[in-house]
Design a protein around this motif. Sequence first.
Motif, PDB file in Angstrom:
ATOM      1  N   GLY A 160      43.844  37.464  40.845  1.00 34.60           N
ATOM      2  CA  GLY A 160      45.044  36.551  40.741  1.00 34.60           C
ATOM      3  C   GLY A 160      46.211  37.299  41.094  1.00 34.60           C
ATOM      4  O   GLY A 160      47.162  36.663  42.116  1.00 34.60           O
ATOM      5  N   LEU A 182      49.703  31.533  41.784  1.00 36.78           N
ATOM      6  CA  LEU A 182      48.376  32.006  40.947  1.00 36.78           C
ATOM      7  C   LEU A 182      47.334  30.989  41.385  1.00 36.78           C
ATOM      8  O   LEU A 182      47.560  29.780  41.922  1.00 36.78           O
ATOM      9  N   GLU A 212      39.031  38.712  37.716  1.00 30.93           N
ATOM     10  CA  GLU A 212      39.976  37.692  37.953  1.00 30.93           C
ATOM     11  C   GLU A 212      41.321  38.115  37.758  1.00 30.93           C
ATOM     12  O   GLU A 212      42.147  37.388  38.751  1.00 30.93           O
TER      13      GLU A 212
END
Length: 306
Positions: free
Chosen positions: A284, A294, A280
């Motif tokens: 991001g 984001l 992740e």
Amino acid sequence: MDVLTQLIQIAQPQAELDLRCQMSGTYEIPHTVSSKGTAPFHLVLAGECLIETEQGILKAQAGDFVIFPRGAAHSIRSVTTSNLFHSAYRDDSGILPMNRIGNGVVEADLLCGHFKYEHEASKLLFQSLPDQLHISLLNDESNIPLQAIVDWTRQEANQGFPGALAIVTALCQSLLTIALRRFGENAHSPMNTLAVVVDPRLSVSVQALLKYPEKNWTIDTLGQISAMSRASYARHFKETTGLTVFEFITQVRMSVACHLLSKTDSQVSAVALEVGYQSEAAFGKAFKKHTGILPGQYRRTKSSFH
């Protein structure tokens, strides 16, 4: 599924009809710059008019479809002018509000609306389009099906039967697809990312990329799908689209991610995996570099999932 259909399903541009304009005599109708993510359009159902932008003046005739992908300011003007400007009135009795200028024979009959699209999810569709995209639907015998679409649109708008607005809106949605296909076929357009739609060597690999954005794609694997060497594939891709292969891969992944974030309730970590990022955090970072925000912030501002 072909490349253009895949791109449209990701971007999901939506047609919305605003009004119909019928003009006679001398007139000038200004249109200011539209908001981001709004692409105004005009379909000339009958007659002719002038469409003026900063780039010049276009004479639009029956069957012409003109889109402003980035919402550029423009004016609709009469072909002939005099010092006498005719009065205007509005009629709300039809399927759409009608702006009627002048009296007597209608010299220009326009269907006016706009496409709404999410900027980031639609980059691959819209980034290489000109500020004014103009296609003629009635310019040769091969366009008989397109003539039928224009005729059908005019009939539905005139008759106002039940469901007419839904039908006309769907037809305008189809015209956008036709316009995008036509632009993709224009080999003379520099930096044309839509050229992959019709390029026989690239389209098969781009189809695979769009279908499986989570795979670990490389120039070698994409070149193999297209039956090309690594060097030939990379060179041909850049010459055709104006993008490197990796720039295109990133744009595909970010477009799919924007679509998933705004249209589903999938966790950000799941979205990351679906577009080829194993963490992740990496997703991001890439997402913020591409969009400026984001993934969670994007979802909060764009999400339509309820």
